[in-house]
Design a protein around this motif. Structure first.
Motif: not given
Length: 181
Positions: A75-77, A98-104, A59-72
């Motif tokens: 969500d905040v937006a 946006l929230l539907g996208t976050v959930q998916a 796995p590419n940990c940078t990808f997953f960190i950015l993926y997680f930040c993207h979700i947050l």
């Protein structure tokens, strides 16, 4: 092969399984099920070895960190839009998208952590999995694990895989069900 796929940390598995070893197969004994195509099994093992050597399962940990930040951020937006513009129709619908996208997205992220496939330590995967599914998805990790282990034990077998455990009218392939196909 399924055992190897389910257990990433071979050293840890050997530590607990070594005392349970009661014997080894003789060299002339088949180490695969008689109903399996021996050549197909050998080809699969060769393919897996090649994929592992190429590092395609790392796995590419940078990808997953950015993926997680993207979700947050999404969500905040969504919540900021409702807070700033109010709950009229357009901001509400935009926030809902946006929230539907976050959930998916959070669903697939928790799936990867649930498979223990992001960090090298299982414990870290469990912690993040529990956070993502519990706080972003609102479901217990134990529930997902229970159903997902059943899914991987009998993938897409009607009445055995909880992911396709639906009424036949909703999950039919042509005139026959998936278990018959």
């Amino acid at each position: 092969d399924p055992f190897i796929a389910f257990h990433l940390d071979k050293t840890l598995v050997r530590k607990y399984l070594s005392p349970l070893l009661i014997g080894e197969l003789a060299p002339d004994e088949p180490s695969f099920e008689p109903s399996k195509n021996k050549k197909l099994v050998e080809d699969f093992r060769e393919l897996r070895e090649t994929v592992e050597k190429m590092g395609l399962l790392n796995p590419n940990c940078t990808f997953f960190i950015l993926y997680f930040c993207h979700i947050l951020v999404l969500d905040v937006a969504a919540w900021l839009i409702i807070w700033y513009f109010g709950a009229s129709t357009v901001p509400f619908l935009f926030s809902a998208v946006l929230l539907g996208t976050v959930q998916a997205q959070a669903g697939w992220l928790q799936h990867d952590f649930g498979h223990l496939s992001v960090f090298s330590k299982s414990r870290w995967n469990h912690w993040v999995h529990k956070f993502v599914i519990g706080h972003l998805k609102g479901a217990p990790a134990s529930w997902w694990n229970h159903l997902h282990f059943q899914h991987h034990a009998k993938p897409n077998c009607f009445r055995k895989d909880p992911d396709v455990n639906m009424h036949p009218l909703f999950f039919a392939l042509g005139k026959t069900l998936s278990v018959e196909v």
